[in-house]
Design a protein around this motif. Sequence first.
Motif, PDB file in Angstrom:
ATOM      1  N   ALA A 218      -1.697  -6.312   6.132  1.00  0.00           N
ATOM      2  CA  ALA A 218      -0.909  -6.027   4.637  1.00  0.00           C
ATOM      3  C   ALA A 218      -1.996  -6.690   3.488  1.00  0.00           C
ATOM      4  O   ALA A 218      -1.502  -5.857   1.901  1.00  0.00           O
ATOM      5  N   VAL A 219      -2.591  -7.562   3.357  1.00  0.00           N
ATOM      6  CA  VAL A 219      -3.742  -8.140   2.847  1.00  0.00           C
ATOM      7  C   VAL A 219      -4.582  -7.603   1.865  1.00  0.00           C
ATOM      8  O   VAL A 219      -4.781  -7.402   0.923  1.00  0.00           O
ATOM      9  N   ASP A 223      -3.196  -2.772  -1.797  1.00  0.00           N
ATOM     10  CA  ASP A 223      -2.572  -1.683  -3.463  1.00  0.00           C
ATOM     11  C   ASP A 223      -2.714   0.268  -2.435  1.00  0.00           C
ATOM     12  O   ASP A 223      -2.558   0.719  -3.656  1.00  0.00           O
ATOM     13  N   ASP A 224      -2.321   0.166  -1.202  1.00  0.00           N
ATOM     14  CA  ASP A 224      -2.232   1.500  -1.096  1.00  0.00           C
ATOM     15  C   ASP A 224      -0.563   1.465  -1.547  1.00  0.00           C
ATOM     16  O   ASP A 224       0.175   0.909  -2.287  1.00  0.00           O
ATOM     17  N   PRO A 225      -0.973   3.138  -1.946  1.00  0.00           N
ATOM     18  CA  PRO A 225       0.260   3.749  -2.753  1.00  0.00           C
ATOM     19  C   PRO A 225       1.080   3.632  -1.709  1.00  0.00           C
ATOM     20  O   PRO A 225       1.137   3.550  -0.472  1.00  0.00           O
TER      21      PRO A 225
END
Length: 413
Positions: A218-219, A223-225
């Motif tokens: 997750a870290v 920045d993934d859409p």
Amino acid sequence: MTWHGPTFRISDGEHIDGAWCLVRRRHDLLDEHFVEHLFVYADGLITRGGYEATDLAGLERLLATGRLALDPPHARERHDEPPKPPKPPQRSKWETRYPEPRTDESFLAEVADKISELAGRPRARDLLWDALGAWWRDPAEATLASLRDAYLAVPAHMRVYVLGDMDQQDRPLRMLLTGLGEAVDGDGPVATEKGHEWARAYFAGLFEGESAALERQAVLHADDPEGAPRPPVVLYEAVHPGGWPAEPGDFVLRNDYDAPFTYAGRTCPTVAHGYWALSAADPADHDRILGAAGAREAQEAGGRAARRADWPGVRLAVMAGLLRAKFDQHPRLAEVLLATGEAPIVYTGSSDARFWRDEGRGGGRNWMGRLLELVRSELRAAGTVQTPAARTAETALRAATRTGSQTGENGGA
């Protein structure tokens, strides 16, 4: 069993996903078995060699009657062969944990699992992991019983793989699911409290490691859409013999749209004019290309001119600069670009090189679409251009403020 795919069939105009494996079919007259393809589909249809459609119940009958077999039948033993030596005694399943033999029953369960996977439903392995997580969160007798049922629902010859552990295989599960004082698998070690503690410690490491891995992922991908992918905005190549439409549309984003702008001290009637003029090695060709009657004529002239030696390495930067100049100097066109939101932009056609356009399955790198998305992002970051919705809202706010001021003045009078 090795599954192959993807494959599909068309039923009533609908695309039905499928997969296939190899089985043995008995020839009714020759009493011999031949290799045949077994196709299974997401809607539960099963076919042999692409014909003789059946379902899971029909497949069970074919296996029971011997018309289909999973393995080649044993060759007849020759009477003149010496007797084979007796097999050495086998060790317990706990010590030699290999996949259990595949049977007709477990194969039917595997086929049902494959159909669920093709249909987008959870497989037996997925349900096992759900039950394992439920037990880990609440280690009660009821969740343990559900975990035992989920484990037994996995095809027997596939259970050894459910944890994805090449060393321990599914031993922690089997130990956990065996009652105290009973032998695991009937011939393995007796389940003790210490054995259960070992199994719980194994799953503690498993879930804690998975939690840490998910947190780390997750870290790394923060920045993934998010959300479902947006449908693309497709910029089609079109011809307008009567002139461009009066109301701006997506067509204004194409390079052949007439929107004169200044770039590097020269006026470019279109992006196509500027691109092909700057690609020419001979300065004498620049004016001729920029003076072409239209974008197609500019491309024709530019394509015949000698290219700059450094053009492959600089053309992306040049095109990006031309697009920035076009939309910076034409705010109304920039509004159209911003109105595409966050959607991917697909630049199609047949006049441009594959480097610039998208060709669907045929290839193409769609660099024009990518650069338009880049310029769109830059315009939004700069905040110098308002979208039509924002401009309408601002106009309404100003009107409301002006009306309120007038009311206040009249009231005071």
